[in-house]
Design an enzyme around this catalytic site. Structure first.
Site, PDB file in Angstrom:
ATOM      1  N   GLU A 110       0.834  -1.212   0.000  1.00 46.84           N
ATOM      2  CA  GLU A 110       0.000   0.000   0.000  1.00 46.84           C
ATOM      3  C   GLU A 110       0.866   1.258   0.000  1.00 46.84           C
ATOM      4  O   GLU A 110       0.526   2.250  -0.647  1.00 46.84           O
ATOM      5  CB  GLU A 110      -0.930  -0.019   1.211  1.00 46.84           C
ATOM      6  CG  GLU A 110      -2.003  -1.097   1.127  1.00 46.84           C
ATOM      7  CD  GLU A 110      -2.751  -1.301   2.433  1.00 46.84           C
ATOM      8  OE1 GLU A 110      -3.923  -1.697   2.372  1.00 46.84           O
ATOM      9  OE2 GLU A 110      -2.158  -1.085   3.518  1.00 46.84           O
ATOM     10  N   GLU A 130      -2.962 -10.102   3.971  1.00 46.13           N
ATOM     11  CA  GLU A 130      -3.780  -9.957   5.187  1.00 46.13           C
ATOM     12  C   GLU A 130      -4.818 -11.065   5.330  1.00 46.13           C
ATOM     13  O   GLU A 130      -5.132 -11.514   6.440  1.00 46.13           O
ATOM     14  CB  GLU A 130      -4.480  -8.591   5.202  1.00 46.13           C
ATOM     15  CG  GLU A 130      -3.548  -7.407   5.412  1.00 46.13           C
ATOM     16  CD  GLU A 130      -3.004  -6.825   4.111  1.00 46.13           C
ATOM     17  OE1 GLU A 130      -2.470  -5.709   4.142  1.00 46.13           O
ATOM     18  OE2 GLU A 130      -3.109  -7.501   3.058  1.00 46.13           O
TER      19      GLU A 130
END
Length: 256
Positions: A110, A130
């Site tokens: 990110e 994740e």
């Protein structure tokens, strides 16, 4: 500033280095505060025209948040309301380049996607892992990944959590170039130097324009682009550019 975040400025180029290589440059709350401070400094400093974000060592750009730190938040809402390093990178006014060496996992991916330009070394690996731990990314993973690699490839990465290698990242458009590891920072500085030589107000409005292209309807995006063009056209730098063209010389831009 936390010793695990380094910020240097040279030749109008700031370099922010995530400096925790023994822990794959995983982010701690202290590091997050330091990167926020570094970015605020870059935004305030008119001598800075471009920012490079990279990670120390050859193994990892950033492995995301330090998982061991996540249980220190007293409630899920406190976790939701925490300062976010990806938000901080997106607040950079200056053009930004991610020089990705090794792992860019979770929040590290990110962070890289929060930069305007991404280049990487051949050993780079990109992942949204994740889901393997029971949650999903929250720093712009889905929207940025879908724009970068397309919805199907984004779904593949987010729903499996499996990494992709540098060449696939290049083929999918996640990065612009794959550069030999020992040349990665040289190439990042070369790109940064080219941008730093351009009119800085125009470079910053180009950044605004590119972001608007993803969030506005077509007609409004074009209208906004013309407004930004007009702002640039009225600057002293634009006048200098036109004069230099007439005089067949290199322009000297002064951020005015």
């Amino acid at each position: 500033m936390d010793e695990n975040i380094l910020c240097t400025v040279e030749n109008q180029i700031a370099t922010i280095t995530l400096n925790r290589p023994a822990k794959l440059n995983a982010m701690t709350p202290e590091m997050i505060q330091s990167i926020i401070e570094a970015i605020e400094r870059c935004n305030r400093d008119d001598t800075v025209r471009v920012v490079i974000v990279t990670g120390a060592g050859e193994k990892s750009f950033c492995a995301g948040s330090d998982i061991r730190e996540l249980d220190t938040y007293p409630t899920p809402w406190a976790f939701r309301s925490r300062p976010d390093y990806c938000d901080a990178v997106r607040k950079l006014v200056k053009p930004s380049i991610a020089a990705v060496n090794g792992y860019a996992f979770g929040g590290g991916l990110e962070t890289a996607m929060s930069c305007d330009i991404r280049i990487c070394s051949p050993n780079a690996r990109f992942a949204a892992p994740e889901i393997k731990l029971g949650w999903i990314g929250g720093g712009g993973m889905a929207v940025n990944l879908a724009h970068a690699v397309g919805p199907s490839n984004a779904a593949l990465m987010i729903m499996t959590g499996d990494p992709i290698e540098a060449e696939k990242a290049l083929a999918w458009g996640l990065v612009s170039e794959v550069v030999a590891s020992d040349k990665l920072m040289d190439r990042a500085r070369e790109i940064a130097g080219a941008i730093a030589a351009r009119a800085p107000i125009a470079a910053e409005t180009a950044k605004l324009n590119l972001r608007a292209a993803f969030s506005m309807p077509l007609d409004k995006a074009i209208e906004y682009e013309r407004d930004l063009q007009t702002v640039c056209f009225a600057t002293e730098d634009a006048m200098e550019g036109r004069q230099a063209f007439k005089e067949k010389r290199a322009p000297v831009f002064k951020r005015r």
